[in-house]
Design an enzyme around this catalytic site. Sequence first.
Site, PDB file in Angstrom:
ATOM      1  N   VAL A   1       0.679  -1.061   0.218  1.00 42.81           N
ATOM      2  CA  VAL A   1       0.048  -0.029  -0.083  1.00 42.81           C
ATOM      3  C   VAL A   1       0.934   1.367  -0.022  1.00 42.81           C
ATOM      4  O   VAL A   1       1.648   1.403   0.731  1.00 42.81           O
ATOM      5  CB  VAL A   1      -0.979  -0.062   1.356  1.00 42.81           C
TER       6      VAL A   1
ATOM      7  N   HIS B   1       9.908  -3.502  19.782  1.00 44.08           N
ATOM      8  CA  HIS B   1       8.313  -3.276  20.251  1.00 44.08           C
ATOM      9  C   HIS B   1       8.140  -1.825  20.305  1.00 44.08           C
ATOM     10  O   HIS B   1       7.801  -1.215  21.158  1.00 44.08           O
ATOM     11  CB  HIS B   1       8.397  -3.700  21.693  1.00 44.08           C
TER      12      HIS B   1
END
Length: 621
Positions: free
Chosen positions: A283, A551
């Site tokens: 995308v 993370h």
Amino acid sequence: MQLPTLVALLLGVGSMVTGREDYQELTRKVEKLMEEARGYTFPVNNERFYQKNQYSDDPCEDGEFDFIIVGTGSAGGVLANRLTEVENFTVLALEAGGETPELSDMLGVNIYLHRTQYNWGYNTTPQAHMCLGSKDRRCPYPRGKMLGGSSAINFGMYVRGHHDDFNTWAALGNPGWAYRDVLPYFKKPETATFTHTIDRDYHGFEGPQKTGIPNDTPLLTQALVDVHIDLGKTEKDYNGKDQDGVSRLQFFLDGNTRSSSNHAFINPARNRSNLSVSIRSLVTQILIQEKTAQGVRYVKDGKECVATARREVILSAGAVNSPQILMLSGIGPAQELQKHQIAQELELPVGQNMQDHQFFPGIFYRTNRTFYNESLEENVRLWTQNLRPLTPSLGQQTISFWNFIGPADGQPEVEFFFFGPPLVTPDLALILGYTDEYIEIFKQLNPLSDVSVNLELLHPKSRGSVTLQSNNPKDFPIIDPNYFSDPDGEDLENMYKAVQVALNFNSTKTFRDLSAELFFIPYPNCDRQFELRSKDWWYCALKTLSSTLFHPVATTRMGPDPATSVVDAKLKVHGIRRLRIVDAGVIPDHISGHPNAAVVMIAEKISDEIKREHLGWADVD
């Protein structure tokens, strides 16, 4: 290395192995993965998406759908499943990577997937205060690129976080995100298959995603629990009522199989007629008219494609790629958009306030025991029987939480988790991106007897960013976590306090009985500058070998104020209609755990929110 070779290798593996010939074949495939991963060269951009290939005659998923989900990772997989439970909803799920390789099922070889096409291959910018033992001072930044995303490539640890983490989210102006609100959505997707010290009131037993605890390593697992008890901890379920303590690690694990979002959510829904899944689909832009998301533009097998959404576009591309897509679409900081000559749709702090956990894998204990001194073939055979050492990643054993500032049961500053035999020693150093010097140093470790105490900083004060190289989607984003940059030095000091705790294990009765002793590896740069094992020496060591646990959060953070946040409490982008973000980027303040579990929870909660809004339901079971 030829990528099709590795694709064929990985997709040819099955979890069901019955005879010796099958074990030998599976072992050869694992060996081949290891060999090819050691020599893998990462791409430096997204050029391959624009090239014609053997798939170029495949059609685009052009057309109109109710919902378009960008990304099929920890959140996108949940959304694809839950939204297509409504038969009248049509959903297009776009994934930049391909099918999930079956070797992803085996957590014990997960780090080798970090050096394959199933990882985007990102790196941080050169860091001033960390990654000093990494090549060019750049830490590798693994992000999953396949169905399941990072949930199919990570360590698989199931660590929800502290109750106060979520109460903090609510206190920051996000109603509905306090712990009492989110607990049902932690329980909804889960089927807990373990019984050891389980706090049953806090777990689910009817969800699609299984969690489990691997069998103990004889002597070692219990010793790693007992050494904490020697230091005043108690054993408990860290995902239960009280996090403070020591526990056997829980994993996203279905028997011997990683329970990724692909395994638990996408695969069971693939045959639904209202779900279209398009792989190899990058995308590049959200199509916006009059401050309303209309659809997306994407590149698939060298072709440019367009799909439109009647109801919503949902970005679940992760805390790195979602900001990139937003900025390429004209949503972001004005200065950043102007710099790259991107027409501005809306000014929001996209890509700012990045927070990440870093960990230090530099404290080792050597025992006089030998664990898992079997052949790889034997370890593979044990895996088919749901047994260690390959059921967890990197021989992981136990987890504990430590608070140096507030009350013991408050939000902890540091998490300890333990790698046990068989450690992947030089390979671990290679995959963590260390210099050749440290790859050689890691060869001093004994993979059959040594234990690594890993320290994870849970609530960093340092802030980083995700920005653009250019306005060209072919270019990778710029990732600058800005580690150990907080002006008061709290991040480094908290890690140093954790080092002191880890060194105390050496004085316990449990480790004496195990004949476990500290084993110090050299830190050449630190050894030359500072007195060995002094505070300055440890600061240097922490800056040298600390690495990312990948993370990242808060790059599209949730909050009420568009000046400091990107989405509201329902994860709708401020000022843009029919556009939501559902991934780790919306987390406004980092958690005392590993984001995968929290992201699944977020996606479950927002799936119900979407159903309420679009179906007019007063409530959802």
